[in-house]
Scaffold this motif. Structure first.
Motif, PDB file in Angstrom:
ATOM      1  N   ALA A 132      38.463  32.378  33.204  1.00 59.81           N
ATOM      2  CA  ALA A 132      39.512  31.399  33.467  1.00 59.81           C
ATOM      3  C   ALA A 132      40.696  31.966  34.245  1.00 59.81           C
ATOM      4  O   ALA A 132      41.173  31.344  35.194  1.00 59.81           O
ATOM      5  CB  ALA A 132      39.986  30.798  32.145  1.00 59.81           C
ATOM      6  N   GLU A 133      41.191  33.127  33.846  1.00 55.79           N
ATOM      7  CA  GLU A 133      42.391  33.660  34.488  1.00 55.79           C
ATOM      8  C   GLU A 133      42.160  33.914  35.973  1.00 55.79           C
ATOM      9  O   GLU A 133      43.011  33.556  36.814  1.00 55.79           O
ATOM     10  CB  GLU A 133      42.830  34.957  33.814  1.00 55.79           C
ATOM     11  N   VAL A 135      40.006  32.517  37.945  1.00 63.43           N
ATOM     12  CA  VAL A 135      39.868  31.234  38.641  1.00 63.43           C
ATOM     13  C   VAL A 135      41.242  30.609  38.865  1.00 63.43           C
ATOM     14  O   VAL A 135      41.530  30.094  39.954  1.00 63.43           O
ATOM     15  CB  VAL A 135      38.953  30.277  37.854  1.00 63.43           C
ATOM     16  N   ARG A 136      42.090  30.668  37.844  1.00 63.12           N
ATOM     17  CA  ARG A 136      43.436  30.097  37.976  1.00 63.12           C
ATOM     18  C   ARG A 136      44.246  30.823  39.057  1.00 63.12           C
ATOM     19  O   ARG A 136      44.933  30.188  39.865  1.00 63.12           O
ATOM     20  CB  ARG A 136      44.174  30.167  36.638  1.00 63.12           C
ATOM     21  N   THR A 154      41.397  25.387  33.619  1.00 64.35           N
ATOM     22  CA  THR A 154      41.612  25.841  34.992  1.00 64.35           C
ATOM     23  C   THR A 154      42.097  24.719  35.908  1.00 64.35           C
ATOM     24  O   THR A 154      42.672  24.985  36.955  1.00 64.35           O
ATOM     25  CB  THR A 154      40.325  26.455  35.567  1.00 64.35           C
TER      26      THR A 154
END
Length: 341
Positions: A132-133, A135-136, A154
């Motif tokens: 997730a991180e 992608v964000r 996200t």
């Protein structure tokens, strides 16, 4: 030999250099007939233009990055092929990265794509939480579209198959054949697709009255080896399930190998279903009943969403779940057919 110039192309095509520039750069539209004439002239003369300079002028590189968990998995191989075909029709080149199903490697790949100034990224995250991180962070720098799988929290566009509807098709099919008990063999619950398929399996098994057991839920990896090893003890038991529902075709192919090793007849002794409809699923013994994902449509929607984002035509994070099809083959019945939602 003198290198061809834009003036040479213009003279050969019978147009101005400005028209050639507009046509080849895409800065302004020209008619299809004129574009064909100019491209033919450029090809005849071997003219390619200065792509780097053109990209700088337009603040575009005409490249898209794509990150998948494993290019060795036939499903992702086919998905990449579909995405590359759709992007090429839009005049975009694809940079492909394999994350090796490792969130750390995936984060490195994403950073590399951002640093190379691709126009956008299409990604199938390998982990629901740990991806997730990265992608964000990538989504803050440029447009990102997730496909097939998505990372948690996200808030980017996503397109894939409706996993719950897919499991409804599978369980309705098995119930119609008189199946009373079923097992579920999958990878570990580390990504959205796996979690949704597992949840859908139990939800629709309960709905149609098919018994499940905790000890019949086997979680490992998306591989033939895992399917074979995981199912051996299950199928060798005195009380085995009527059907084994698998989260992808590779696992299902491994289950079929276990059936063969144990001398079990499919579908008479046990039924087996897969997910994805990879090419090998029609060639197994017996051919595999499986869920077909609309890969071409997934690719088209992903490219459309990315194009919208790259052109600042964003209306909010889209979540597009496409309808699956159930391809019925001899691992459950004698007559092959295709069933849609």
């Amino acid at each position: 030999m003198r290198k061809a110039t834009i003036r040479d192309v213009a003279e050969r095509a019978g147009v101005s250099t400005a028209t050639v520039s507009r046509a080849l750069s895409g800065s302004r539209p020209v008619s299809d007939e004129l574009m064909k004439t100019i491209r033919q002239a450029a090809d005849d003369l071997g003219y390619s233009g200065n792509i780097i300079a053109s990209s700088l002028r337009r603040s575009r590189t005409d490249t898209v990055g794509m990150v998948v968990p494993s290019i060795a998995n036939p499903f992702f191989t086919s998905l990449v092929e579909n995405v590359e075909h759709v992007l090429s029709q839009r005049g975009l080149q694809l940079f492909l990265c394999d994350s090796r199903s490792d969130p750390d490697v995936e984060a490195q790949r994403l950073r590399s794509l951002v640093s190379r100034q691709v126009d956008g990224i299409i990604i199938s995250p390998c982990h629901g939480a740990r991806s997730a991180e990265a992608v964000r962070i990538s989504a803050k720098a440029l447009p990102v579209v997730q496909l097939d799988r998505f990372a948690l929290d996200t808030h980017t566009d996503w397109v894939g198959v409706d996993d719950d509807a897919a499991q409804a098709l599978v369980m309705d099919h098995l119930a119609s054949l008189g199946v009373r008990t079923a097992a579920f063999v999958s990878s570990e619950l580390t990504n959205s697709s796996t979690e949704l398929r597992r949840a859908g399996f139990f939800r629709h098994a309960s709905r149609v009255g098919i018994e499940t057991r905790d000890e019949w839920t086997l979680l490992g990896a998306y591989s033939i080896e895992w399917g074979r090893d995981a199912s051996h003890a299950l199928l060798a038991s005195d009380f085995r399930p009527d059907a084994v529902v698998c989260a992808d075709d590779l696992i299902a192919l491994g289950v079929l190998q276990s059936c063969q090793a144990l001398g079990l007849s499919v579908p008479e002794d046990v039924m087996v279903t897969g997910f994805d409809d990879i090419p090998f699923s029609a060639l197994s013994s017996p051919p595999l009943t499986t869920v077909r994902q609309p890969q071409e449509r997934i690719a088209i929607e992903a490219a459309r969403l990315l194009d919208q984002a790259m052109n600042d035509a964003v209306t909010g994070a889209a979540h597009i779940a496409l309808k699956p099809q159930l391809v019925v083959r001899q691992s459950t019945v004698g007559q092959a057919r295709v069933t849609a939602v």
